[in-house]
Design a protein around this motif. Sequence first.
Motif, PDB file in Angstrom:
ATOM      1  N   ASP A   1      -8.418  14.247  -2.947  1.00  0.00           N
ATOM      2  CA  ASP A   1      -8.036  13.993  -4.706  1.00  0.00           C
ATOM      3  C   ASP A   1      -8.037  15.164  -5.495  1.00  0.00           C
ATOM      4  OD1 ASP A   1     -10.942  13.947  -4.944  1.00  0.00           O
ATOM      5  OD2 ASP A   1     -11.553  11.912  -4.940  1.00  0.00           O
ATOM      6  N   SER A   2      -8.052  14.597  -7.226  1.00  0.00           N
ATOM      7  CA  SER A   2      -7.762  15.488  -7.664  1.00  0.00           C
ATOM      8  C   SER A   2      -9.817  16.421  -7.947  1.00  0.00           C
ATOM      9  CB  SER A   2      -7.567  14.855  -9.342  1.00  0.00           C
ATOM     10  OG  SER A   2      -7.990  13.652  -9.136  1.00  0.00           O
ATOM     11  N   SER A   3     -10.804  15.221  -7.730  1.00  0.00           N
ATOM     12  CA  SER A   3     -11.652  15.697  -8.371  1.00  0.00           C
ATOM     13  C   SER A   3     -12.638  16.470  -6.611  1.00  0.00           C
ATOM     14  CB  SER A   3     -12.647  14.818  -7.687  1.00  0.00           C
ATOM     15  OG  SER A   3     -12.808  14.088  -8.975  1.00  0.00           O
ATOM     16  N   GLY A   4     -11.577  16.790  -5.501  1.00  0.00           N
ATOM     17  CA  GLY A   4     -11.449  17.339  -4.105  1.00  0.00           C
ATOM     18  C   GLY A   4     -12.091  17.069  -3.132  1.00  0.00           C
ATOM     19  N   ASN A   5     -12.553  14.901  -3.641  1.00  0.00           N
ATOM     20  CA  ASN A   5     -12.836  14.526  -2.273  1.00  0.00           C
ATOM     21  C   ASN A   5     -12.080  14.818  -1.108  1.00  0.00           C
ATOM     22  OD1 ASN A   5     -15.602  13.873  -3.974  1.00  0.00           O
ATOM     23  ND2 ASN A   5     -14.644  13.039  -5.187  1.00  0.00           N
TER      24      ASN A   5
ATOM     25  N   GLN B   1       0.687  -1.431   0.347  1.00  0.00           N
ATOM     26  CA  GLN B   1       0.065   0.341   0.265  1.00  0.00           C
ATOM     27  C   GLN B   1       0.641   1.225   0.125  1.00  0.00           C
ATOM     28  OE1 GLN B   1      -4.076   0.138   2.174  1.00  0.00           O
ATOM     29  NE2 GLN B   1      -2.870   1.432   3.503  1.00  0.00           N
ATOM     30  N   ARG B   2       0.122   1.678  -0.614  1.00  0.00           N
ATOM     31  CA  ARG B   2       1.111   3.527  -0.617  1.00  0.00           C
ATOM     32  C   ARG B   2       1.338   4.225   0.711  1.00  0.00           C
ATOM     33  NH1 ARG B   2       2.873   3.828  -6.583  1.00  0.00           N
ATOM     34  NH2 ARG B   2       1.720   2.242  -7.638  1.00  0.00           N
ATOM     35  N   THR B   3       2.363   4.733   0.839  1.00  0.00           N
ATOM     36  CA  THR B   3       2.899   6.273   1.934  1.00  0.00           C
ATOM     37  C   THR B   3       3.000   7.143   1.608  1.00  0.00           C
ATOM     38  OG1 THR B   3       2.790   3.847   2.870  1.00  0.00           O
ATOM     39  CG2 THR B   3       3.810   6.437   3.946  1.00  0.00           C
ATOM     40  N   VAL B   4       2.709   8.392   1.862  1.00  0.00           N
ATOM     41  CA  VAL B   4       3.456   9.807   1.996  1.00  0.00           C
ATOM     42  C   VAL B   4       3.869  10.200   2.745  1.00  0.00           C
ATOM     43  CG1 VAL B   4       2.475  11.468   0.886  1.00  0.00           C
ATOM     44  CG2 VAL B   4       2.009  10.441   0.088  1.00  0.00           C
ATOM     45  N   VAL B   5       5.201  10.619   2.796  1.00  0.00           N
ATOM     46  CA  VAL B   5       6.000  10.985   3.619  1.00  0.00           C
ATOM     47  C   VAL B   5       5.648  12.405   3.619  1.00  0.00           C
ATOM     48  CG1 VAL B   5       7.960  11.300   5.216  1.00  0.00           C
ATOM     49  CG2 VAL B   5       7.467   8.542   3.596  1.00  0.00           C
TER      50      VAL B   5
ATOM     51  N   THR C   1       3.641  11.883   8.157  1.00  0.00           N
ATOM     52  CA  THR C   1       3.020  10.988   6.757  1.00  0.00           C
ATOM     53  C   THR C   1       1.860   9.904   7.544  1.00  0.00           C
ATOM     54  OG1 THR C   1       5.460  10.136   7.442  1.00  0.00           O
ATOM     55  CG2 THR C   1       4.675   8.584   6.528  1.00  0.00           C
ATOM     56  N   PHE C   2       1.107   9.485   5.954  1.00  0.00           N
ATOM     57  CA  PHE C   2       0.175   8.339   6.499  1.00  0.00           C
ATOM     58  C   PHE C   2       0.317   7.540   4.661  1.00  0.00           C
ATOM     59  CE2 PHE C   2      -0.216  12.429   3.266  1.00  0.00           C
ATOM     60  CZ  PHE C   2      -0.462  12.289   2.516  1.00  0.00           C
ATOM     61  N   SER C   3      -0.738   6.381   5.013  1.00  0.00           N
ATOM     62  CA  SER C   3      -1.252   5.710   4.435  1.00  0.00           C
ATOM     63  C   SER C   3      -2.317   5.520   4.554  1.00  0.00           C
ATOM     64  CB  SER C   3      -0.481   4.573   4.142  1.00  0.00           C
ATOM     65  OG  SER C   3      -0.284   3.391   3.626  1.00  0.00           O
ATOM     66  N   LEU C   4      -2.582   5.270   2.990  1.00  0.00           N
ATOM     67  CA  LEU C   4      -5.020   5.058   2.664  1.00  0.00           C
ATOM     68  C   LEU C   4      -4.815   3.997   1.743  1.00  0.00           C
ATOM     69  CD1 LEU C   4      -5.444   8.602   2.801  1.00  0.00           C
ATOM     70  CD2 LEU C   4      -5.505   7.297   4.576  1.00  0.00           C
ATOM     71  N   PRO C   5      -6.197   3.203   1.486  1.00  0.00           N
ATOM     72  CA  PRO C   5      -6.055   2.116   0.579  1.00  0.00           C
ATOM     73  C   PRO C   5      -6.077   3.347  -0.183  1.00  0.00           C
ATOM     74  CG  PRO C   5      -7.083   1.430   2.752  1.00  0.00           C
ATOM     75  CD  PRO C   5      -6.083   2.983   3.143  1.00  0.00           C
ATOM     76  N   THR C   6      -6.976   3.904  -0.719  1.00  0.00           N
ATOM     77  CA  THR C   6      -7.343   4.946  -1.970  1.00  0.00           C
ATOM     78  C   THR C   6      -5.867   5.812  -2.433  1.00  0.00           C
ATOM     79  OG1 THR C   6      -7.767   6.885  -0.585  1.00  0.00           O
ATOM     80  CG2 THR C   6      -9.772   4.769  -0.997  1.00  0.00           C
ATOM     81  N   LEU C   7      -5.067   5.345  -2.104  1.00  0.00           N
ATOM     82  CA  LEU C   7      -3.875   6.475  -2.813  1.00  0.00           C
ATOM     83  C   LEU C   7      -3.571   5.843  -4.357  1.00  0.00           C
ATOM     84  CD1 LEU C   7      -1.455   7.097   0.191  1.00  0.00           C
ATOM     85  CD2 LEU C   7      -3.340   8.438  -0.804  1.00  0.00           C
ATOM     86  N   ALA C   8      -3.659   6.651  -5.038  1.00  0.00           N
ATOM     87  CA  ALA C   8      -2.871   5.952  -6.049  1.00  0.00           C
ATOM     88  C   ALA C   8      -2.279   6.075  -7.752  1.00  0.00           C
ATOM     89  CB  ALA C   8      -4.782   5.585  -7.238  1.00  0.00           C
ATOM     90  N   SER C   9      -0.621   5.043  -7.939  1.00  0.00           N
ATOM     91  CA  SER C   9      -0.464   5.570  -9.036  1.00  0.00           C
ATOM     92  C   SER C   9      -0.800   6.682 -10.161  1.00  0.00           C
ATOM     93  CB  SER C   9       0.502   4.280  -9.241  1.00  0.00           C
ATOM     94  OG  SER C   9       1.368   4.464 -10.511  1.00  0.00           O
TER      95      SER C   9
END
Length: 376
Positions: free
Chosen positions: A305-309, A285-289, A326-334
Amino acid sequence: MKHGVCTDGYMVVRPGVTLVVNEAAKNCIHVKGDEDDNMGIQVLGGLIYTYTSATAGKGIKCDRQVDIQGGQLLLNVAGGAEYDKDEADTSSAAAIKTDTYVTISGGTHVLKATGTAGKGINCDGNFTLSGGTVTATTTGGKFTYNRNLTSSPKGVKADGNVTISGGTLNIQVTGASESSEGLESKASMTISGGDVYVWAYEDAINASTAFTVTGGSVYAYSPTCDGIDSNGSLTISGGTVVGVGGSAPEGGIDCDSSSKFLVNGGTMISIGGTLQSNPSSSSKQRTVVANGITASKGAVMQVLDSSGNSLLSFTLPRSLSSGNFTFSLPTLASGTTYTLKSDSSTLTTFTCSSMVTTIGTTSGGMGNPGMGGGWH
């Protein structure tokens, strides 16, 4: 007689029983246990209230297993620690102390230690929580006999494994001293369910060999050290995990080796001066630091997200000054672009280009600590 209630065999407390020990010269309840049946003390129900101010006194002391299935425990110890000549080691007061295991599957229990180096639960074996509610509070500082023999306060300390699959565990360790830790395992710690809330002056949660979360919710806060610290591996594959730590080099979540830090699922948030080791690129799963983040205590951090959600909304329990979020979410996409906001202010935009995306730089500053904060 040193103890309030004492038996060389095992002890069973049944529903409807009320047991009160207002003071004892040593331990309020002292159970040797039955070696053949491997039974110590079993609490099926009822109410047990204990208080002792004896040095190294215990609310419940058992040589064998402590099995709590229901009822209500109100255990208070106020004595300090000492050097035990027979054991050639330090000995401290504890609400519950056992030479083997502690298992809790039901009931509501309040454990309090106010003396130096006091413990809520201190077990030489494993600690298992599958139900019920446990609140453990310690307020004293560190005990030093000499340079090599010391004892520090702990909320729950297990020399073996810690396993939590249900119930609620609340821990507060407020003594401002070295190694004043909340939930500690000298082996591995596994959380698959339940709710765990820990506030401790030093590491809120510390595991020696492995820390694994597959479900439940974990909130760990330290104003000076790491919220969650694993000296071995750290794997998150489910549930919600929040670690809040102090200024650099401390952080919200710390694993000694990046290669052993895996985020495979769930929701993870780490807040602190820095993130010492990024999750491994082998994570699923993706993580953002996000480094260099400045935001005030009480600010609502949002990931859009890009739609403001809104994908994540989290209220900061302390302020950040060029700190780490730092966060990791199942919804993060490449390849997708996201926005990180603090209240109505945009902090940064970023694109998840790899399994671990790092943005910004940090000097590790932290603002005022607090006890609040939460995820939505």
